[in-house]
Design an enzyme around this catalytic site. Sequence first.
Site, PDB file in Angstrom:
ATOM      1  N   MET A  99      -8.795  -5.465  -2.186  1.00  0.00           N
ATOM      2  CA  MET A  99      -8.638  -4.076  -1.742  1.00  0.00           C
ATOM      3  C   MET A  99      -8.613  -3.154  -2.953  1.00  0.00           C
ATOM      4  O   MET A  99      -7.946  -3.452  -3.947  1.00  0.00           O
ATOM      5  CB  MET A  99      -7.361  -3.934  -0.933  1.00  0.00           C
ATOM      6  CG  MET A  99      -7.475  -4.605   0.407  1.00  0.00           C
ATOM      7  SD  MET A  99      -5.988  -4.373   1.389  1.00  0.00           S
ATOM      8  CE  MET A  99      -6.374  -5.444   2.757  1.00  0.00           C
ATOM      9  N   SER A 100      -9.355  -2.053  -2.850  1.00  0.00           N
ATOM     10  CA  SER A 100      -9.445  -1.112  -3.967  1.00  0.00           C
ATOM     11  C   SER A 100      -9.860   0.235  -3.427  1.00  0.00           C
ATOM     12  O   SER A 100     -10.636   0.319  -2.458  1.00  0.00           O
ATOM     13  CB  SER A 100     -10.510  -1.608  -4.958  1.00  0.00           C
ATOM     14  OG  SER A 100     -10.908  -0.557  -5.815  1.00  0.00           O
ATOM     15  N   ASP A 157      -4.075  -0.671   1.942  1.00  0.00           N
ATOM     16  CA  ASP A 157      -3.106  -1.726   2.260  1.00  0.00           C
ATOM     17  C   ASP A 157      -2.610  -2.468   1.020  1.00  0.00           C
ATOM     18  O   ASP A 157      -1.517  -3.026   1.024  1.00  0.00           O
ATOM     19  CB  ASP A 157      -3.727  -2.728   3.236  1.00  0.00           C
ATOM     20  CG  ASP A 157      -3.717  -2.180   4.652  1.00  0.00           C
ATOM     21  OD1 ASP A 157      -3.157  -1.076   4.859  1.00  0.00           O
ATOM     22  OD2 ASP A 157      -4.287  -2.842   5.549  1.00  0.00           O
ATOM     23  N   GLY A 158      -3.440  -2.493  -0.035  1.00  0.00           N
ATOM     24  CA  GLY A 158      -2.991  -3.109  -1.288  1.00  0.00           C
ATOM     25  C   GLY A 158      -1.781  -2.370  -1.841  1.00  0.00           C
ATOM     26  O   GLY A 158      -0.764  -2.975  -2.203  1.00  0.00           O
ATOM     27  N   HIS A 159      -1.860  -1.042  -1.862  1.00  0.00           N
ATOM     28  CA  HIS A 159      -0.713  -0.246  -2.331  1.00  0.00           C
ATOM     29  C   HIS A 159       0.484  -0.421  -1.390  1.00  0.00           C
ATOM     30  O   HIS A 159       1.629  -0.475  -1.842  1.00  0.00           O
ATOM     31  CB  HIS A 159      -1.059   1.247  -2.368  1.00  0.00           C
ATOM     32  CG  HIS A 159      -2.116   1.612  -3.364  1.00  0.00           C
ATOM     33  ND1 HIS A 159      -3.386   1.974  -2.997  1.00  0.00           N
ATOM     34  CD2 HIS A 159      -2.087   1.685  -4.718  1.00  0.00           C
ATOM     35  CE1 HIS A 159      -4.100   2.269  -4.082  1.00  0.00           C
ATOM     36  NE2 HIS A 159      -3.340   2.085  -5.134  1.00  0.00           N
ATOM     37  N   LEU A 169      -4.167   5.746  -1.202  1.00  0.00           N
ATOM     38  CA  LEU A 169      -3.443   4.508  -0.946  1.00  0.00           C
ATOM     39  C   LEU A 169      -4.081   3.702   0.185  1.00  0.00           C
ATOM     40  O   LEU A 169      -4.480   4.248   1.206  1.00  0.00           O
ATOM     41  CB  LEU A 169      -1.985   4.816  -0.595  1.00  0.00           C
ATOM     42  CG  LEU A 169      -1.208   5.622  -1.646  1.00  0.00           C
ATOM     43  CD1 LEU A 169       0.261   5.733  -1.242  1.00  0.00           C
ATOM     44  CD2 LEU A 169      -1.325   5.034  -3.038  1.00  0.00           C
ATOM     45  N   LYS A 223      -4.349  -7.087  -9.270  1.00  0.00           N
ATOM     46  CA  LYS A 223      -5.792  -6.825  -9.261  1.00  0.00           C
ATOM     47  C   LYS A 223      -6.226  -6.224 -10.599  1.00  0.00           C
ATOM     48  O   LYS A 223      -7.260  -6.577 -11.143  1.00  0.00           O
ATOM     49  CB  LYS A 223      -6.185  -5.901  -8.114  1.00  0.00           C
ATOM     50  CG  LYS A 223      -7.674  -5.761  -8.079  1.00  0.00           C
ATOM     51  CD  LYS A 223      -8.141  -4.779  -7.061  1.00  0.00           C
ATOM     52  CE  LYS A 223      -9.457  -4.218  -7.507  1.00  0.00           C
ATOM     53  NZ  LYS A 223      -9.311  -3.119  -8.450  1.00  0.00           N
ATOM     54  N   GLY A 253      -2.943   7.492  -6.020  1.00  0.00           N
ATOM     55  CA  GLY A 253      -3.192   7.934  -4.654  1.00  0.00           C
ATOM     56  C   GLY A 253      -4.331   7.172  -4.015  1.00  0.00           C
ATOM     57  O   GLY A 253      -4.686   6.078  -4.456  1.00  0.00           O
ATOM     58  N   GLN A 289      -4.395  -4.392 -17.017  1.00  0.00           N
ATOM     59  CA  GLN A 289      -3.421  -3.301 -17.023  1.00  0.00           C
ATOM     60  C   GLN A 289      -2.000  -3.852 -16.928  1.00  0.00           C
ATOM     61  O   GLN A 289      -1.110  -3.458 -17.691  1.00  0.00           O
ATOM     62  CB  GLN A 289      -3.716  -2.357 -15.853  1.00  0.00           C
ATOM     63  CG  GLN A 289      -2.633  -1.338 -15.561  1.00  0.00           C
ATOM     64  CD  GLN A 289      -3.053  -0.350 -14.490  1.00  0.00           C
ATOM     65  OE1 GLN A 289      -3.857   0.533 -14.746  1.00  0.00           O
ATOM     66  NE2 GLN A 289      -2.522  -0.466 -13.291  1.00  0.00           N
TER      67      GLN A 289
HETATM   68  O1  PAF Z   1      -3.458   1.491 -11.506  1.00  0.00           O
HETATM   69  C1  PAF Z   1      -3.448   2.734 -11.406  1.00  0.00           C
HETATM   70  O2  PAF Z   1      -3.558   3.291 -10.318  1.00  0.00           O
HETATM   71  C2  PAF Z   1      -3.298   3.592 -12.656  1.00  0.00           C
HETATM   72  O3  PAF Z   1      -3.936   3.029 -13.749  1.00  0.00           O
HETATM   73  C3  PAF Z   1      -1.817   3.903 -12.997  1.00  0.00           C
HETATM   74  C4  PAF Z   1      -1.036   2.661 -13.350  1.00  0.00           C
HETATM   75  C5  PAF Z   1      -1.161   4.598 -11.816  1.00  0.00           C
HETATM   76  C6  PAF Z   1      -1.747   4.847 -14.200  1.00  0.00           C
HETATM   77  O4  PAF Z   1      -2.411   6.048 -13.947  1.00  0.00           O
END
Ligand code: PAF
Length: 311
Positions: free
Chosen positions: A194-195, A41-43, A39, A159, A37, A163
């Site tokens: 963006m973060s 602009d990156g998302h 969210l 980014k 969540g 992960q």
């Molecule tokens: O990158 C994220 O926002 C989180 O690490 C993810 C992949 C949704 C897992 O909770």
Amino acid sequence: MSGGTTPALAATRAALAEVLAPVRSSGGRVAFVPTMGALHDGHAGLVRLAREVVGPDGAVVVSVFVNPLQFDDAADLERYPRTLDADLAVCAREGADVVFAPAVDEVYPGGPPQVTVHPGPLADVLEGASRPGHFAGVLTVVAKLFGLVRPDVAVFGEKDYQQLTLVRRMVADLCLGVEVVGAPTRREADGLAMSSRNRHLDAVEREQAAALHRVLAAAAGAASQGVPAALAAARAELREAHGVDLDYLAVTDVGLADLTATASLDELPTVPLEGRVLVAARVGTTRLIDNLPLVLGTTAADVRTTREGDS
Ligand code: PAF
């Protein structure tokens, strides 16, 4: 499903299964964007990419779930922003079909799971060294969400490059059958990635934080001369930066094998070699991470020209 209207909001596993049933029975593909969540602009770019990948007949599912398992600091979990109404508006604008926003009990009905994903040695370096247990929590929830959403494709931002790399590894090693797509990092005008953490920066810190991108860009710019030159250029930028408390700066190959100790181009497995430069630092009380691709041994432009010439 075609997006463009208000997405369906599913809070339970049963509601999610119900809303996706017609897509599955009509053979449409499901693209999944896992998020916590808040969210931005990156998302939004990830959701747009997901839509492009599955087309109008597919379904785009965005999950909004702040996963307690991946936080080693209770205060960090507590202060993580929760902005579901605004998140729904972003998802509607970007053409998502379903927002899956479960409560913690819905994802972990019996409390923390007994069986979890062990992420292997790649989780002990870089981010993992500073945040023990973080990637076990991330991969466990991603595996669970994959089980609930059953996507054909999942989109993750570059980014969080470590992960992304670990998710790819999990999918390959556990044969999960999900295509993982990495989306380039979206940046502010001054280069800051963006973060959702950027909202914790005050005005002075916000300006200071832009140095991280300059550090990475300096490394990428000097990479043609090898790893030591890339690191030296990055460190020179860091010396100019104010208010940036460095955690790590590393040059790796694309699979995150550390190349920091590589003294000369001759020691690289191939030249040119595509790699990554990664940085983590605290600006004020906010920990930020970022990374860029780089090409060791020749310039990125040379590689592009060669590839274009090949086709
Ligand atoms: O990158 C994220 O926002 C989180 O690490 C993810 C992949 C949704 C897992 O909770």
